[in-house]
Write a protein that holds these residues in place. Structure first.
Motif, PDB file in Angstrom:
ATOM      1  N   ILE A 339       0.837  -1.199   0.000  1.00 29.53           N
ATOM      2  CA  ILE A 339       0.000   0.000   0.000  1.00 29.53           C
ATOM      3  C   ILE A 339       0.874   1.252   0.000  1.00 29.53           C
ATOM      4  N   ALA A 340       1.969   1.225   0.726  1.00 25.47           N
ATOM      5  CA  ALA A 340       2.878   2.378   0.729  1.00 25.47           C
ATOM      6  C   ALA A 340       3.453   2.614  -0.660  1.00 25.47           C
ATOM      7  N   THR A 341       3.796   1.542  -1.363  1.00 23.66           N
ATOM      8  CA  THR A 341       4.307   1.673  -2.723  1.00 23.66           C
ATOM      9  C   THR A 341       3.225   2.215  -3.655  1.00 23.66           C
ATOM     10  N   ALA A 342       1.994   1.712  -3.506  1.00 18.59           N
ATOM     11  CA  ALA A 342       0.880   2.170  -4.342  1.00 18.59           C
ATOM     12  C   ALA A 342       0.573   3.645  -4.106  1.00 18.59           C
ATOM     13  N   ALA A 343       0.806   4.135  -2.888  1.00 16.69           N
ATOM     14  CA  ALA A 343       0.543   5.542  -2.582  1.00 16.69           C
ATOM     15  C   ALA A 343       1.512   6.462  -3.309  1.00 16.69           C
ATOM     16  N   ARG A 344       2.701   5.943  -3.631  1.00 15.32           N
ATOM     17  CA  ARG A 344       3.712   6.763  -4.311  1.00 15.32           C
ATOM     18  C   ARG A 344       3.689   6.584  -5.813  1.00 15.32           C
ATOM     19  N   ARG A 345       3.182   5.450  -6.264  1.00 18.89           N
ATOM     20  CA  ARG A 345       3.250   5.131  -7.691  1.00 18.89           C
ATOM     21  C   ARG A 345       1.870   4.705  -8.198  1.00 18.89           C
ATOM     22  N   LYS A 346       1.263   5.553  -9.041  1.00 24.92           N
ATOM     23  CA  LYS A 346      -0.093   5.272  -9.528  1.00 24.92           C
ATOM     24  C   LYS A 346      -0.164   3.978 -10.316  1.00 24.92           C
ATOM     25  N   GLU A 347       0.905   3.640 -11.030  1.00 21.60           N
ATOM     26  CA  GLU A 347       0.855   2.411 -11.823  1.00 21.60           C
ATOM     27  C   GLU A 347       0.780   1.184 -10.923  1.00 21.60           C
ATOM     28  N   VAL A 348       1.342   1.299  -9.717  1.00 19.30           N
ATOM     29  CA  VAL A 348       1.257   0.194  -8.760  1.00 19.30           C
ATOM     30  C   VAL A 348      -0.172   0.086  -8.221  1.00 19.30           C
ATOM     31  N   PHE A 349      -0.777   1.220  -7.921  1.00 20.46           N
ATOM     32  CA  PHE A 349      -2.180   1.229  -7.487  1.00 20.46           C
ATOM     33  C   PHE A 349      -3.061   0.561  -8.541  1.00 20.46           C
ATOM     34  N   ASP A 350      -2.876   0.947  -9.795  1.00 15.50           N
ATOM     35  CA  ASP A 350      -3.691   0.369 -10.875  1.00 15.50           C
ATOM     36  C   ASP A 350      -3.478  -1.135 -10.985  1.00 15.50           C
ATOM     37  N   LEU A 351      -2.235  -1.569 -10.791  1.00 10.69           N
ATOM     38  CA  LEU A 351      -1.948  -2.995 -10.884  1.00 10.69           C
ATOM     39  C   LEU A 351      -2.594  -3.764  -9.730  1.00 10.69           C
ATOM     40  N   LEU A 352      -2.566  -3.190  -8.531  1.00 13.20           N
ATOM     41  CA  LEU A 352      -3.209  -3.842  -7.395  1.00 13.20           C
ATOM     42  C   LEU A 352      -4.709  -4.001  -7.638  1.00 13.20           C
ATOM     43  N   VAL A 353      -5.317  -2.993  -8.269  1.00 12.15           N
ATOM     44  CA  VAL A 353      -6.739  -3.095  -8.617  1.00 12.15           C
ATOM     45  C   VAL A 353      -6.956  -4.233  -9.612  1.00 12.15           C
ATOM     46  N   GLU A 354      -6.071  -4.348 -10.597  1.00  9.43           N
ATOM     47  CA  GLU A 354      -6.191  -5.417 -11.596  1.00  9.43           C
ATOM     48  C   GLU A 354      -6.076  -6.793 -10.944  1.00  9.43           C
ATOM     49  N   VAL A 355      -5.156  -6.933  -9.998  1.00 13.62           N
ATOM     50  CA  VAL A 355      -4.960  -8.220  -9.333  1.00 13.62           C
ATOM     51  C   VAL A 355      -6.111  -8.520  -8.379  1.00 13.62           C
ATOM     52  N   GLY A 356      -6.585  -7.507  -7.667  1.00 10.02           N
ATOM     53  CA  GLY A 356      -7.608  -7.718  -6.659  1.00 10.02           C
ATOM     54  C   GLY A 356      -9.020  -7.806  -7.194  1.00 10.02           C
ATOM     55  N   LEU A 357      -9.282  -7.180  -8.340  1.00  8.47           N
ATOM     56  CA  LEU A 357     -10.641  -7.132  -8.865  1.00  8.47           C
ATOM     57  C   LEU A 357     -10.779  -7.743 -10.246  1.00  8.47           C
ATOM     58  N   GLY A 358      -9.683  -8.114 -10.873  1.00  5.85           N
ATOM     59  CA  GLY A 358      -9.752  -8.664 -12.221  1.00  5.85           C
ATOM     60  C   GLY A 358      -8.907  -9.914 -12.347  1.00  5.85           C
ATOM     61  N   ALA A 359      -8.117  -9.985 -13.414  1.00  4.15           N
ATOM     62  CA  ALA A 359      -7.284 -11.162 -13.680  1.00  4.15           C
ATOM     63  C   ALA A 359      -5.836 -10.756 -13.873  1.00  4.15           C
ATOM     64  N   GLY A 360      -5.398  -9.702 -13.175  1.00  4.42           N
ATOM     65  CA  GLY A 360      -4.044  -9.191 -13.334  1.00  4.42           C
ATOM     66  C   GLY A 360      -2.985 -10.087 -12.714  1.00  4.42           C
ATOM     67  N   THR A 361      -1.751  -9.873 -13.128  1.00  3.50           N
ATOM     68  CA  THR A 361      -0.587 -10.539 -12.552  1.00  3.50           C
ATOM     69  C   THR A 361       0.427  -9.473 -12.159  1.00  3.50           C
ATOM     70  N   VAL A 362       1.446  -9.873 -11.409  1.00  2.37           N
ATOM     71  CA  VAL A 362       2.433  -8.919 -10.911  1.00  2.37           C
ATOM     72  C   VAL A 362       3.760  -9.135 -11.627  1.00  2.37           C
ATOM     73  N   PRO A 363       4.272  -8.129 -12.346  1.00  2.52           N
ATOM     74  CA  PRO A 363       5.580  -8.270 -12.994  1.00  2.52           C
ATOM     75  C   PRO A 363       6.688  -8.416 -11.951  1.00  2.52           C
ATOM     76  N   ALA A 364       7.731  -9.125 -12.307  1.00  4.80           N
ATOM     77  CA  ALA A 364       8.837  -9.386 -11.376  1.00  4.80           C
ATOM     78  C   ALA A 364       9.456  -8.112 -10.811  1.00  4.80           C
ATOM     79  N   PRO A 365       9.711  -7.054 -11.603  1.00  3.34           N
ATOM     80  CA  PRO A 365      10.324  -5.848 -11.028  1.00  3.34           C
ATOM     81  C   PRO A 365       9.479  -5.214  -9.927  1.00  3.34           C
TER      82      PRO A 365
END
Length: 384
Positions: A339-365
């Motif tokens: 959550i701290a990372t998502a607060a600083r980086r919008k692309e991380v927030f968007d990815l967390l939404v994709e993983v939590g509400l859709g069918a997203g995956t998390v890139p290694a970096p």
């Protein structure tokens, strides 16, 4: 004995209705039967959240405007167990639609397209090689079991329910909020972690509010379940006293069973398709119901093999991702770091939404970035 149905669907929630809609969408001449023990409209304890990914499924099913009269909720606020906070606008807005409304509209859409809808409680299934006989008088080439977390059909075909360690329990109610409230709130709690409360505004001056936690943690709390669930909800959302509180179990995807047996396919909650990170299940239900219908139509002789393949293609990498993240999330510090990372980086927030509400995956970096933040936080805690 009734006629031979091409597809019989047990359970008329989102998974079952999606299966019915998809079957007649692909082959309008098919004989499709939709069974449910309840009449519609009926209430169903749930968070009522419909993510943008769920709306994509509605469009694929040919009902894109089904919830257009409900106001979108564009913003999401998440508070981590340690108090880290992120609040941002989602890339695509979500909606909150009471299940009493949403499910009834899906059933009505299926009926309007020629699906036969009957009120019926299933008690017996018998496979006879070329089909499945339901209660001695209904016969179908393929059965889609979409009868929820306590699936009777799953038990009848010999598949076990989710183990307690893979099951959550939640209590849901409704509360009054300002009509202008358009922010979905998730407030996590360290006590009994994983545990969180939510408030999802509908747009009419009310919000769906609730609190959920893993079943083993509830049992370890040392107090009656009602007292724990109701009490923690009130403590986390003191300004939103809840009414119409009802509890429900959530079989998480970390403990999902086989997706069926023979000519019986499991979809939605019956298949243990609940996101272990968020408790979201409507998108999974619509998707798996659609895929089950496609398998039944495209491969009537062996629908299960095709269904497995379709599920693997649509959700395989995503479910492996959520399996790993659910294990990591046993540490509240990991969620704090995310959550701290998502607060600083919008692309991380968007990815967390994709993983939590859709069918997203998390890139290694990104996984590495969150992991390093978590590690640094852990080391600082030990030095204190």
């Amino acid at each position: 004995m009734d006629r031979m149905w091409d597809v019989a669907i047990v359970g008329a929630g989102p998974a079952g209705s999606a299966a019915a809609l998809r079957a007649v969408q692909l082959r309008p001449q098919l004989h499709v039967l939709l069974l449910d023990r309840a009449g519609f409209p009926r209430d169903k304890p749930c968070g009522d959240g419909i993510a943008a990914h769920g709306r994509d499924e509605l469009a694929l099913l040919g009902v894109p405007a089904l919830i257009d009269d409900y106001r979108p909720t564009p913003r999401l606020t998440v508070v981590s167990p340690g108090g880290m906070r992120v609040s941002a606008e989602a890339g695509r807005p979500n909606h909150v639609v009471p299940r009493r409304v949403f499910d009834a509209r899906l059933v009505a859409a299926a009926r309007a397209r020629g699906v036969e809808v009957r009120r019926h409680r299933v008690r017996q299934l018998v496979s006879d090689g070329s089909g499945v006989v339901i209660d001695g008088r209904l016969r179908a080439r393929t059965v889609v079991a979409a009868d929820g977390a306590g699936s009777v059909v799953r038990r009848l075909i010999g598949l076990a329910a989710s183990a307690e360690k893979h099951t959550a329990i939640a209590v849901r109610g409704y509360a009054d909020v300002p009509e202008e409230d358009d922010v979905q709130l998730i407030a996590m709690q360290k006590a009994g972690w994983p545990a969180y409360a939510w408030s999802f505004p509908i747009g009419d001056g009310t919000a769906n509010v609730g609190f959920g936690m893993l079943l083993p943690q509830l049992h370890a709390a040392g107090a009656p379940g009602r007292q724990v669930l109701h009490g923690r909800l009130a403590a986390l959302l003191p300004d939103r006293p809840a009414r119409e509180l009802r509890a429900h179990h959530l079989p998480l995807s970390t403990g999902r069973p086989a997706p069926g047996a023979g000519r019986v396919l499991l979809a939605g909650d019956a298949a243990g398709l609940i996101n272990p990170l968020t408790g979201e299940g409507i998108y999974y239900a619509l998707l798996s119901g659609r895929l089950a219908a496609e398998a039944a139509v495209e491969s009537p002789g062996d629908p299960l093999a095709l269904y497995r393949s379709k599920l693997r293609k649509a959700l395989g990498r995503h479910l492996r991702t959520t399996d790993v993240l659910a294990r990591l999330a046993q540490s509240p510090g990991f969620i704090d770091a995310a959550i701290a990372t998502a607060a600083r980086r919008k692309e991380v927030f968007d990815l967390l939404v994709e993983v939590g509400l859709g069918a997203g995956t998390v890139p290694a970096p990104l996984a590495l970035a969150v992991g390093m933040r978590w590690l640094r936080g852990s080391l600082r805690s030990r030095r204190r």
